[in-house]
Design an enzyme around this catalytic site. Structure first.
Site, PDB file in Angstrom:
ATOM      1  N   GLU A 137      52.322  48.364  25.039  1.00  0.00           N
ATOM      2  CA  GLU A 137      52.032  46.957  25.264  1.00  0.00           C
ATOM      3  C   GLU A 137      51.260  46.890  26.580  1.00  0.00           C
ATOM      4  O   GLU A 137      51.802  47.188  27.641  1.00  0.00           O
ATOM      5  CB  GLU A 137      53.338  46.181  25.362  1.00  0.00           C
ATOM      6  CG  GLU A 137      53.173  44.698  25.550  1.00  0.00           C
ATOM      7  CD  GLU A 137      54.519  43.997  25.596  1.00  0.00           C
ATOM      8  OE1 GLU A 137      54.903  43.404  24.577  1.00  0.00           O
ATOM      9  OE2 GLU A 137      55.194  44.087  26.648  1.00  0.00           O
TER      10      GLU A 137
ATOM     11  N   ARG B 159      29.981  48.203  41.854  1.00  0.00           N
ATOM     12  CA  ARG B 159      29.925  46.752  41.617  1.00  0.00           C
ATOM     13  C   ARG B 159      30.917  46.095  42.572  1.00  0.00           C
ATOM     14  O   ARG B 159      32.111  46.315  42.482  1.00  0.00           O
ATOM     15  CB  ARG B 159      30.275  46.425  40.167  1.00  0.00           C
ATOM     16  CG  ARG B 159      29.303  47.016  39.149  1.00  0.00           C
ATOM     17  CD  ARG B 159      29.709  46.651  37.724  1.00  0.00           C
ATOM     18  NE  ARG B 159      28.897  47.297  36.739  1.00  0.00           N
ATOM     19  CZ  ARG B 159      27.789  46.775  36.201  1.00  0.00           C
ATOM     20  NH1 ARG B 159      27.377  45.591  36.581  1.00  0.00           N
ATOM     21  NH2 ARG B 159      27.108  47.442  35.282  1.00  0.00           N
TER      22      ARG B 159
ATOM     23  N   HIS C 226      33.090  41.339  45.061  1.00  0.00           N
ATOM     24  CA  HIS C 226      32.857  40.000  44.529  1.00  0.00           C
ATOM     25  C   HIS C 226      34.147  39.185  44.476  1.00  0.00           C
ATOM     26  O   HIS C 226      35.226  39.741  44.349  1.00  0.00           O
ATOM     27  CB  HIS C 226      32.298  40.078  43.107  1.00  0.00           C
ATOM     28  CG  HIS C 226      31.068  40.908  42.996  1.00  0.00           C
ATOM     29  ND1 HIS C 226      30.809  41.690  41.898  1.00  0.00           N
ATOM     30  CD2 HIS C 226      30.012  41.094  43.831  1.00  0.00           C
ATOM     31  CE1 HIS C 226      29.646  42.305  42.053  1.00  0.00           C
ATOM     32  NE2 HIS C 226      29.146  41.966  43.226  1.00  0.00           N
TER      33      HIS C 226
ATOM     34  N   LYS D  29      42.444  38.566  38.543  1.00  0.00           N
ATOM     35  CA  LYS D  29      41.934  39.499  37.540  1.00  0.00           C
ATOM     36  C   LYS D  29      42.978  40.559  37.239  1.00  0.00           C
ATOM     37  O   LYS D  29      43.715  40.991  38.124  1.00  0.00           O
ATOM     38  CB  LYS D  29      40.663  40.192  38.048  1.00  0.00           C
ATOM     39  CG  LYS D  29      39.525  39.238  38.301  1.00  0.00           C
ATOM     40  CD  LYS D  29      38.338  39.953  38.910  1.00  0.00           C
ATOM     41  CE  LYS D  29      37.224  38.956  39.181  1.00  0.00           C
ATOM     42  NZ  LYS D  29      36.152  39.543  39.960  1.00  0.00           N
TER      43      LYS D  29
ATOM     44  N   HIS E 151      36.903  41.936  44.943  1.00  0.00           N
ATOM     45  CA  HIS E 151      37.143  43.038  44.017  1.00  0.00           C
ATOM     46  C   HIS E 151      35.852  43.821  43.793  1.00  0.00           C
ATOM     47  O   HIS E 151      34.764  43.250  43.777  1.00  0.00           O
ATOM     48  CB  HIS E 151      37.644  42.501  42.666  1.00  0.00           C
ATOM     49  CG  HIS E 151      37.781  43.573  41.643  1.00  0.00           C
ATOM     50  ND1 HIS E 151      36.855  43.767  40.647  1.00  0.00           N
ATOM     51  CD2 HIS E 151      38.720  44.532  41.488  1.00  0.00           C
ATOM     52  CE1 HIS E 151      37.232  44.801  39.912  1.00  0.00           C
ATOM     53  NE2 HIS E 151      38.361  45.276  40.403  1.00  0.00           N
TER      54      HIS E 151
ATOM     55  N   TYR F 175      38.114  43.552  32.486  1.00  0.00           N
ATOM     56  CA  TYR F 175      38.863  42.658  33.357  1.00  0.00           C
ATOM     57  C   TYR F 175      39.117  41.325  32.700  1.00  0.00           C
ATOM     58  O   TYR F 175      38.243  40.711  32.133  1.00  0.00           O
ATOM     59  CB  TYR F 175      38.252  42.485  34.741  1.00  0.00           C
ATOM     60  CG  TYR F 175      36.767  42.429  34.882  1.00  0.00           C
ATOM     61  CD1 TYR F 175      36.134  41.266  35.288  1.00  0.00           C
ATOM     62  CD2 TYR F 175      35.984  43.558  34.652  1.00  0.00           C
ATOM     63  CE1 TYR F 175      34.760  41.213  35.466  1.00  0.00           C
ATOM     64  CE2 TYR F 175      34.609  43.509  34.824  1.00  0.00           C
ATOM     65  CZ  TYR F 175      34.003  42.340  35.235  1.00  0.00           C
ATOM     66  OH  TYR F 175      32.651  42.304  35.399  1.00  0.00           O
TER      67      TYR F 175
ATOM     68  N   ASP G 105      23.737  43.018  44.993  1.00  0.00           N
ATOM     69  CA  ASP G 105      24.791  43.651  45.776  1.00  0.00           C
ATOM     70  C   ASP G 105      24.265  44.335  47.039  1.00  0.00           C
ATOM     71  O   ASP G 105      25.015  44.562  47.987  1.00  0.00           O
ATOM     72  CB  ASP G 105      25.589  44.639  44.924  1.00  0.00           C
ATOM     73  CG  ASP G 105      26.557  43.950  43.972  1.00  0.00           C
ATOM     74  OD1 ASP G 105      26.672  42.710  44.034  1.00  0.00           O
ATOM     75  OD2 ASP G 105      27.193  44.653  43.168  1.00  0.00           O
TER      76      ASP G 105
END
Length: 181
Positions: free
Chosen positions: A28, A59, A62, A72, A119, A132, A170
């Site tokens: 799960e 990345r 942000h 998230k 993140h 995410y 970025d």
């Protein structure tokens, strides 16, 4: 489902119970009720995002600000990433601190990144597929960010500097000290 604390307030590692046999495995991945019972945090997600990236892609860092802030729940579905959460909540005792964790399909770990956190992630494998879940919808006008190599945060992205691949956006992000979080 087990919840493990990180050094950052309200940021958690989620470890699933894996059931394996000769057929494969089952677990799960997330249970909203259990998550809320174990953390006291809202675990209701409204948007799922997937990205695919190659080695060296970074990345981040942000976040979404204000009424469009997002928590998230992140995981790696293929490959290997170094995932980083940065506490950008001005009144938090861990403000300005970061935490990193390696996420892979093999370890099946997830990281819960609460609202008010920055993140980002870097890809450590040839390619990676990253997932995410967000508890609020994306709103372009609410974007916030901090440059990945900020000297005050001093984040270790687990990549040689000459191998880092950034988007144009970025590359031009502001420094941590330039913000009024």
């Amino acid at each position: 489902m087990k919840i493990k604390d990180t050094p950052l307030n309200d940021c958690y590692i989620i470890e699933s119970t894996i059931f394996e046999d000769e057929r494969g495995y089952f677990y799960e991945k997330f249970n909203e009720q259990k998550f809320e019972q174990l953390t006291g945090m809202n675990g209701h997600f409204v948007q799922d995002n997937i990205s695919k990236s190659s080695y060296g892609v970074l990345r981040g860092v942000h976040l979404q600000k204000g009424e469009h802030a997002q928590a998230k729940l992140v995981s790696c579905l293929e490959g290997k990433v170094w995932d980083v959460a940065v506490d950008l909540r001005k009144n938090s005792p861990t403000f300005g601190k970061w935490f990193g964790i390696e996420l892979t399909p093999e370890n099946k770990l997830q990281l819960y990144v609460p609202r008010g956190f920055g993140h980002g992630f870097s890809v450590l494998s040839e390619t990676a597929i990253f997932s995410y879940k967000c508890d609020n919808f994306y709103e372009k006008d609410s974007e916030g960010s901090v440059i990945y190599n900020d000297k005050d945060l001093n984040i270790d992205w687990k990549l040689p500097e000459d191998k880092i691949i950034l988007s144009e956006k970025d590359m031009a992000l502001p420094a941590f000290a330039e913000h009024n979080f």
